[in-house]
Motif scaffolding. Structure first.
Motif, short mmCIF file in Angstrom:
data_model
loop_
_atom_site.label_atom_id
_atom_site.label_comp_id
_atom_site.label_asym_id
_atom_site.label_seq_id
_atom_site.Cartn_x
_atom_site.Cartn_y
_atom_site.Cartn_z
N ILE A 12 24.31 2.14 12.96
CA ILE A 12 25.18 1.80 13.79
C ILE A 12 24.96 2.70 14.63
O ILE A 12 24.13 4.07 14.54
N ILE A 13 26.12 2.08 15.63
CA ILE A 13 25.45 3.26 16.88
C ILE A 13 27.22 3.36 17.76
O ILE A 13 28.27 3.06 17.06
N GLU A 14 27.82 4.72 18.20
CA GLU A 14 28.84 4.46 18.52
C GLU A 14 28.60 5.15 20.72
O GLU A 14 27.48 6.04 21.00
N PHE A 15 29.40 4.26 21.08
CA PHE A 15 29.15 4.90 22.67
C PHE A 15 30.29 4.41 23.30
O PHE A 15 31.41 3.88 23.10
N ASP A 16 30.82 5.65 24.61
CA ASP A 16 31.40 4.70 24.81
C ASP A 16 31.44 4.39 26.41
O ASP A 16 29.59 4.38 26.68
N GLY A 17 32.32 3.52 26.50
CA GLY A 17 31.98 3.07 28.18
C GLY A 17 33.13 2.24 28.72
O GLY A 17 34.48 2.75 28.40
N ASP A 18 32.72 1.50 29.59
CA ASP A 18 33.80 0.82 30.18
C ASP A 18 34.93 -0.96 30.38
O ASP A 18 33.55 -1.30 29.90
N VAL A 19 35.63 -1.31 30.44
CA VAL A 19 36.02 -2.52 30.02
C VAL A 19 35.50 -3.48 31.29
O VAL A 19 36.18 -3.15 33.08
N PHE A 20 34.82 -4.19 31.50
CA PHE A 20 34.69 -5.54 33.17
C PHE A 20 35.21 -6.52 32.63
O PHE A 20 35.36 -6.98 31.81
N ARG A 21 35.75 -7.57 33.94
CA ARG A 21 35.75 -8.85 33.74
C ARG A 21 34.31 -9.27 34.46
O ARG A 21 34.06 -9.10 35.34
N TRP A 22 34.57 -10.41 33.72
CA TRP A 22 33.18 -11.16 33.94
C TRP A 22 34.12 -13.02 34.70
O TRP A 22 34.83 -13.81 33.42
N ASP A 23 34.33 -12.82 35.71
CA ASP A 23 34.99 -14.86 35.16
C ASP A 23 33.41 -15.53 35.89
O ASP A 23 32.93 -15.72 36.96
N ALA A 24 33.65 -15.99 34.84
CA ALA A 24 32.68 -18.08 34.61
C ALA A 24 33.42 -18.70 35.54
O ALA A 24 32.47 -19.35 36.28
N ARG A 25 34.18 -18.84 35.30
CA ARG A 25 34.94 -20.01 36.18
C ARG A 25 36.09 -19.86 36.69
O ARG A 25 37.50 -18.15 36.81
N ASP A 26 37.15 -20.66 37.72
CA ASP A 26 38.39 -20.33 37.88
C ASP A 26 39.57 -20.33 36.98
O ASP A 26 40.37 -19.13 36.89
N ASP A 27 39.09 -20.72 35.81
CA ASP A 27 40.34 -21.06 34.70
C ASP A 27 39.50 -20.73 34.20
O ASP A 27 41.06 -20.21 33.09
N ALA A 28 39.11 -19.00 33.69
CA ALA A 28 38.51 -18.26 32.72
C ALA A 28 38.19 -16.74 33.07
O ALA A 28 36.83 -17.28 34.27
N ALA A 29 38.16 -15.95 32.51
CA ALA A 29 37.83 -14.82 32.65
C ALA A 29 37.33 -13.98 31.11
O ALA A 29 38.08 -14.68 30.31
N TRP A 30 36.10 -13.21 31.72
CA TRP A 30 35.59 -13.08 30.10
C TRP A 30 35.55 -11.16 29.92
O TRP A 30 35.64 -10.20 31.39
N PHE A 31 36.04 -10.44 29.95
CA PHE A 31 35.63 -9.34 29.09
C PHE A 31 35.08 -8.73 28.52
O PHE A 31 34.77 -9.19 27.52
N PHE A 32 34.43 -7.73 28.78
CA PHE A 32 32.60 -6.97 28.43
C PHE A 32 32.74 -5.52 28.62
O PHE A 32 33.90 -5.03 29.08
N THR A 33 31.85 -5.04 27.13
CA THR A 33 31.98 -3.86 27.52
C THR A 33 30.10 -3.05 27.87
O THR A 33 30.13 -4.29 26.72
#
Length: 99
Positions: free
Chosen positions: A2-23
């Motif tokens: 088990i791990i815990e961490f702080d991060g930032d949300v970022f957007r990755w645009d795979a295509r013009d019609d779809a955006a994915w969000f990650f940390t």
């Protein structure tokens, strides 16, 4: 594990019609996860149980070709439930299920 961490949300645009969000999982924690013996899964993914605030779900983390760290996808239901926005902070708890 088990791990815990702080991060930032970022957007990755795979295509013009779809955006994915990650940390991103921090590099030192990504290295610890990488060292866990486990069978290979597609795209090098690792099954995890993730928790952000009061929202918990089962998903996979994936190695990022850019940073070498793992990234956690943040689906819309999680972002909405926890008020997450592109560029905003996020605190994550991950339980690694593979290994």
């Amino acid at each position: 594990m088990i791990i815990e961490f702080d991060g930032d949300v970022f957007r990755w645009d795979a295509r013009d019609d779809a955006a994915w969000f990650f940390t991103s999982v921090p590099p030192e924690l990504s290295e610890e996860i990488r060292e866990i013996p486990r069978p290979y899964r597609g795209f090098g993914s690792v099954r995890v149980r993730a928790q952000i605030g009061g929202t918990e779900w089962t998903t996979s983390i994936f190695p990022s070709s850019d940073s070498g760290s793992y990234v956690l996808p943040l689906k819309k239901a999680v972002r909405d439930a926890e008020g997450l926005a592109d560029g905003g902070p996020v605190t994550v708890r991950l339980e690694v299920l593979d290994g």
